[in-house]
Design a protein around this motif. Structure first.
Motif, mmCIF file in Angstrom:
data_model
loop_
_atom_site.group_PDB
_atom_site.id
_atom_site.type_symbol
_atom_site.label_atom_id
_atom_site.label_comp_id
_atom_site.label_asym_id
_atom_site.label_seq_id
_atom_site.Cartn_x
_atom_site.Cartn_y
_atom_site.Cartn_z
ATOM 1 N N GLN A 1 13.061 -28.920 -6.742
ATOM 2 C CA GLN A 1 12.591 -27.902 -7.686
ATOM 3 C C GLN A 1 11.128 -27.565 -7.457
ATOM 4 O O GLN A 1 10.727 -26.407 -7.552
ATOM 5 C CB GLN A 1 12.816 -28.364 -9.135
ATOM 6 C CG GLN A 1 12.553 -27.288 -10.159
ATOM 7 C CD GLN A 1 13.468 -26.085 -9.999
ATOM 8 O OE1 GLN A 1 14.679 -26.233 -9.945
ATOM 9 N NE2 GLN A 1 12.906 -24.898 -9.906
ATOM 10 N N ASP A 2 10.298 -28.554 -7.133
ATOM 11 C CA ASP A 2 8.878 -28.292 -6.885
ATOM 12 C C ASP A 2 8.675 -27.346 -5.706
ATOM 13 O O ASP A 2 7.765 -26.512 -5.719
ATOM 14 C CB ASP A 2 8.105 -29.598 -6.676
ATOM 15 C CG ASP A 2 8.622 -30.415 -5.506
ATOM 16 O OD1 ASP A 2 9.831 -30.352 -5.197
ATOM 17 O OD2 ASP A 2 7.818 -31.145 -4.896
ATOM 18 N N ASP A 3 9.537 -27.436 -4.709
ATOM 19 C CA ASP A 3 9.432 -26.546 -3.549
ATOM 20 C C ASP A 3 9.847 -25.123 -3.914
ATOM 21 O O ASP A 3 9.249 -24.159 -3.433
ATOM 22 C CB ASP A 3 10.301 -27.066 -2.402
ATOM 23 C CG ASP A 3 9.899 -28.467 -1.991
ATOM 24 O OD1 ASP A 3 8.711 -28.681 -1.674
ATOM 25 O OD2 ASP A 3 10.768 -29.348 -2.015
ATOM 26 N N LEU A 4 10.861 -24.991 -4.750
ATOM 27 C CA LEU A 4 11.284 -23.659 -5.182
ATOM 28 C C LEU A 4 10.197 -22.972 -6.011
ATOM 29 O O LEU A 4 10.083 -21.748 -5.983
ATOM 30 C CB LEU A 4 12.580 -23.748 -6.000
ATOM 31 C CG LEU A 4 13.824 -24.183 -5.233
ATOM 32 C CD1 LEU A 4 14.999 -24.308 -6.178
ATOM 33 C CD2 LEU A 4 14.130 -23.237 -4.096
ATOM 34 N N ASP A 5 9.411 -23.759 -6.716
ATOM 35 C CA ASP A 5 8.334 -23.208 -7.533
ATOM 36 C C ASP A 5 7.073 -22.896 -6.730
ATOM 37 O O ASP A 5 6.182 -22.216 -7.220
ATOM 38 C CB ASP A 5 7.978 -24.181 -8.664
ATOM 39 C CG ASP A 5 9.128 -24.380 -9.644
ATOM 40 O OD1 ASP A 5 10.009 -23.498 -9.727
ATOM 41 O OD2 ASP A 5 9.148 -25.432 -10.327
ATOM 42 N N GLU A 6 7.010 -23.384 -5.498
ATOM 43 C CA GLU A 6 5.835 -23.185 -4.640
ATOM 44 C C GLU A 6 5.876 -21.787 -4.023
ATOM 45 O O GLU A 6 6.797 -21.460 -3.273
ATOM 46 C CB GLU A 6 5.825 -24.243 -3.534
ATOM 47 C CG GLU A 6 4.655 -24.171 -2.607
ATOM 48 C CD GLU A 6 3.359 -24.615 -3.239
ATOM 49 O OE1 GLU A 6 2.302 -24.128 -2.812
ATOM 50 O OE2 GLU A 6 3.398 -25.441 -4.177
ATOM 51 N N ASN B 1 13.704 -14.401 -2.463
ATOM 52 C CA ASN B 1 14.043 -14.379 -3.887
ATOM 53 C C ASN B 1 15.550 -14.529 -4.102
ATOM 54 O O ASN B 1 15.973 -15.190 -5.055
ATOM 55 C CB ASN B 1 13.522 -13.101 -4.542
ATOM 56 C CG ASN B 1 12.028 -13.134 -4.745
ATOM 57 O OD1 ASN B 1 11.420 -14.205 -4.813
ATOM 58 N ND2 ASN B 1 11.415 -11.963 -4.810
ATOM 59 N N ARG C 1 16.175 -18.203 -3.430
ATOM 60 C CA ARG C 1 15.584 -18.987 -4.527
ATOM 61 C C ARG C 1 16.448 -18.896 -5.774
ATOM 62 O O ARG C 1 16.683 -19.915 -6.454
ATOM 63 C CB ARG C 1 14.172 -18.469 -4.820
ATOM 64 C CG ARG C 1 13.421 -19.279 -5.852
ATOM 65 C CD ARG C 1 11.977 -18.792 -6.017
ATOM 66 N NE ARG C 1 11.196 -19.085 -4.806
ATOM 67 C CZ ARG C 1 10.806 -18.165 -3.914
ATOM 68 N NH1 ARG C 1 11.088 -16.884 -4.083
ATOM 69 N NH2 ARG C 1 10.106 -18.520 -2.854
ATOM 70 N N ASN D 1 18.050 -22.181 -7.358
ATOM 71 C CA ASN D 1 17.675 -22.573 -8.724
ATOM 72 C C ASN D 1 18.899 -22.901 -9.566
ATOM 73 O O ASN D 1 18.877 -23.815 -10.378
ATOM 74 C CB ASN D 1 16.857 -21.471 -9.397
ATOM 75 C CG ASN D 1 15.377 -21.647 -9.202
ATOM 76 O OD1 ASN D 1 14.864 -22.766 -9.250
ATOM 77 N ND2 ASN D 1 14.681 -20.559 -8.977
ATOM 78 N N SER E 1 18.793 -27.058 -10.180
ATOM 79 C CA SER E 1 18.378 -27.446 -11.541
ATOM 80 C C SER E 1 19.517 -27.927 -12.389
ATOM 81 O O SER E 1 20.621 -28.040 -12.043
ATOM 82 C CB SER E 1 17.706 -26.279 -12.226
ATOM 83 O OG SER E 1 18.501 -25.126 -12.195
#
Length: 89
Positions: free
Chosen positions: A57-62, A78, A81, A85, A89
């Motif tokens: 998840q941290d990589d998807l938010d980067e 996008n 992603r 997600n 998640s």
């Protein structure tokens, strides 16, 4: 012949999901591998581009992570992603 020096040689159980979906501009054929090897992250292989990344998840938010890892446009990243997600998640 010299003796081979291994840094590691492990066999682990995995759970693998193969999924194909259409984004707005391109098709994604993914193999998503879940194992305890990557601290809860997934090994995501894009079989269309022969690229892979270890993703949590941290990589998807980067910002820019998927664009760089898979050489994607912002719109294609996008799409990927959005799918990941839902899965991660």
């Amino acid at each position: 012949m010299d003796e081979r020096f291994f840094l590691y040689d492990d066999t682990v159980e995995t759970k693998t999901r193969f999924v194909s979906f259409l984004g707005k501009q391109q098709r994604f054929d993914l193999a998503i591998i879940q194992t305890d090897r990557f601290y809860g992250k997934y090994l995501v292989l894009n079989m269309q581009s022969n690229r892979f990344a270890i993703i949590g998840q941290d990589d998807l938010d980067e910002p820019g992570y998927l664009e760089q890892a898979y050489h994607l446009s912002e719109e294609d990243a996008n799409d990927l992603r959005s799918f990941l997600n839902e899965f991660i998640s």
